[in-house]
Design an enzyme around this catalytic site. Structure first.
Site, PDB file in Angstrom:
ATOM      1  N   LYS A 121      30.464   4.048  26.802  1.00 35.14           N
ATOM      2  CA  LYS A 121      29.775   5.308  27.112  1.00 35.14           C
ATOM      3  C   LYS A 121      29.804   6.286  25.940  1.00 35.14           C
ATOM      4  CE  LYS A 121      32.370   6.083  30.765  1.00 35.14           C
ATOM      5  NZ  LYS A 121      33.050   4.790  30.982  1.00 35.14           N
ATOM      6  N   THR A 122      30.984   6.471  25.371  1.00 40.12           N
ATOM      7  CA  THR A 122      31.119   7.453  24.292  1.00 40.12           C
ATOM      8  C   THR A 122      30.262   7.068  23.093  1.00 40.12           C
ATOM      9  OG1 THR A 122      33.349   8.095  24.983  1.00 40.12           O
ATOM     10  CG2 THR A 122      32.746   8.531  22.699  1.00 40.12           C
ATOM     11  N   GLU A 165      27.848  11.926  28.800  1.00 39.73           N
ATOM     12  CA  GLU A 165      28.634  10.791  29.259  1.00 39.73           C
ATOM     13  C   GLU A 165      28.887  10.964  30.759  1.00 39.73           C
ATOM     14  OE1 GLU A 165      32.874   8.877  27.886  1.00 39.73           O
ATOM     15  OE2 GLU A 165      31.653   9.919  26.393  1.00 39.73           O
TER      16      GLU A 165
END
Length: 462
Positions: A121-122, A165
């Protein structure tokens, strides 16, 4: 244009303001003109960056830190009910807002892209934020890690796109209403909150149901958990799949390693498109393809977005080079789940050639180690040698019988060279005794193992 400041959040107080998610929201609110205050357990560069924006940051938690006229108190799921500032908020009747609700309020009126998945995600959020900025789109963004400096995990931009995110760990991603949602992968993790894959799939289905009418889901065509989720959907949301699978809408034709970069070719709209990803590893290349598909779904031309993705050169703790000493490179990895560990080690193996890879691994959470310790041990077998620290507890209390030894036993059974280290202060000396010129050292885990990188470099230098 991007929305302004939510009225109820004009004087917010953050408990745990230095955290990756909390600090980003605090930064955006400060940039929108809010009077931001908060507290954290210890001082940090992130806290100092918030102070530079005018925020008041207290160190330690005390009821006196909460101003009587605060408009709300923002908390994460990690904040316990006995926190003195939380108790003071109840006495004063100040509303308590979960960080996901605060972030959702900030995205209201924008065109949100929410990036979800068990891993990646990051990185994917960062890739989109950097590429859109490179194109002059001036996005707002909230990322779970810093790009290049303390406080660079979030920004209030003048453009209409908001990239965020979306955290599944506590189901807080159910709060968002994205125009475009990305789901990178779906695996069982966060065992304190999810008892089965069925619960995980139900949670991700709820997230998909939050996509606004006319919106788009971008989802992996390769990952089995994601494919199962796609099969379970009712077809009411436009879905764009990506990956190497023959049936992918955006098909990855090749990922060619080029040192610490990759050349990626995809088939999009009936024709090939080749671009560079400035970080190593197939999983990062696939993250970039997901970012490309999401940007295109929002109306950004692929021919513009693809080359702009090369501007992303990494985010802190995601295979971040911390330095080199005595011919040894020290790299920091946030990987803490077996899939992430395997992906990062395979990426480094592809980039390193014949170089030895030495790992300093710190398990994260007792519950994760109990459920996935064997798989973590198998992942460490990809390294030439590993040092394994005690478990970083984070928000959890110890579980009887659950220690790093579960990982070490599994690693040794898989043929790995693994040594237990119970005192982190011994790690720099141990690494210096093992490492030779040309070796790569990875500090790996989601806890404070990252602090060992500079200390290892100092010891190697001396």
């Amino acid at each position: 244009m991007a929305p302004g400041l939510p009225t109820a959040m004009d004087r917010p107080h953050f408990i745990g303001i230095g955290g990756a998610g909390m600090s980003g929201i605090a930064k955006i609110l400060a940039q929108r003109g809010a009077r931001v205050a908060g507290s954290d357990a210890k001082d940090s560069a992130t806290a100092e960056a918030l102070r530079a924006l005018g925020a008041t940051v207290h160190i330690g938690h005390a009821a006196a830190h909460l101003a009587d006229d605060a408009s709300c108190v923002v908390v994460s799921s990690a904040i316990r009910e006995d926190n003195p500032e939380l108790r003071r908020a109840a006495e004063l009747g100040i509303p308590v807002v979960h960080r996901s609700d605060a972030l959702a309020a900030l995205m209201d009126g924008a065109r949100p892209i929410a990036v979800a998945g068990t891993h990646g995600k990051t990185t994917t959020t960062s890739m989109l934020a950097v590429a859109l900025t490179e194109l002059g789109r001036e996005p707002s963004y909230a990322i779970g890690g810093d790009l290049d400096a303390p406080g660079s995990n979030a920004l209030h931009g003048a453009g209409e796109i908001f990239v965020a995110e979306a955290d599944e760990s506590d189901r807080s991603f159910h709060t968002y209403a994205p125009e475009v949602a990305i789901i990178l992968n779906v695996e069982l993790d966060h065992h304190a909150n999810y008892a089965s894959m069925e619960e995980i799939h139900e949670s991700f289905e709820t997230f998909v149901g939050r996509i606004v009418p006319g919106g788009t889901l971008v989802i992996s065509a390769d990952h089995e958990g994601a494919r199962e989720l796609t099969r379970r959907l009712d077809g009411s949301v436009r879905t764009v799949t990506y990956g190497e699978s023959a049936d992918a809408d955006v098909r990855v034709l090749s990922v060619v390693p080029q040192g610490l970069k990759s050349e990626v070719t995809v088939e999009l709209d009936g024709g090939p498109l080749t671009f560079t990803v400035s970080v190593p590893g197939k999983h990062y290349a696939h993250n970039a393809v997901a970012a490309l598909a999401a940007g295109v779904a929002l109306g950004v031309p692929a021919a513009e977005l693809a080359p702009a993705l090369a501007a992303y050169t990494g985010v802190k703790r995601r295979l971040q080079l911390k330095g080199e000493a005595a011919g040894v490179q020290v790299i920091d990895s946030y990987a803490h789940h077996p899939t992430e560990m395997t992906a990062d080690l395979e990426a480094m193996r592809a980039a390193a050639g014949d170089a030895r890879i030495l790992v300093v691994f710190q398990p994260h959470l007792f519950s994760r180690t109990r459920e996935l310790g064997k798989e973590m041990g198998h992942a460490l077998a990809l390294a030439d040698a590993s040092l394994v620290l005690d478990i970083y507890p984070a928000r959890e209390d110890p579980i009887p019988g659950v220690t790093s030894e579960l990982i070490i036993e599994a690693a040794r059974a898989a043929g790995a060279d693994v040594t237990a280290v119970h005192d982190a202060a011994e790690v720099p000396g141990a690494v210096a005794g093992m490492a030779k010129p040309g070796d790569l050292v990875l500090t790996m885990g989601a806890g404070d193992v990252t602090d060992l990188g500079p200390r290892i470099l100092d010891r190697l230098s001396n």
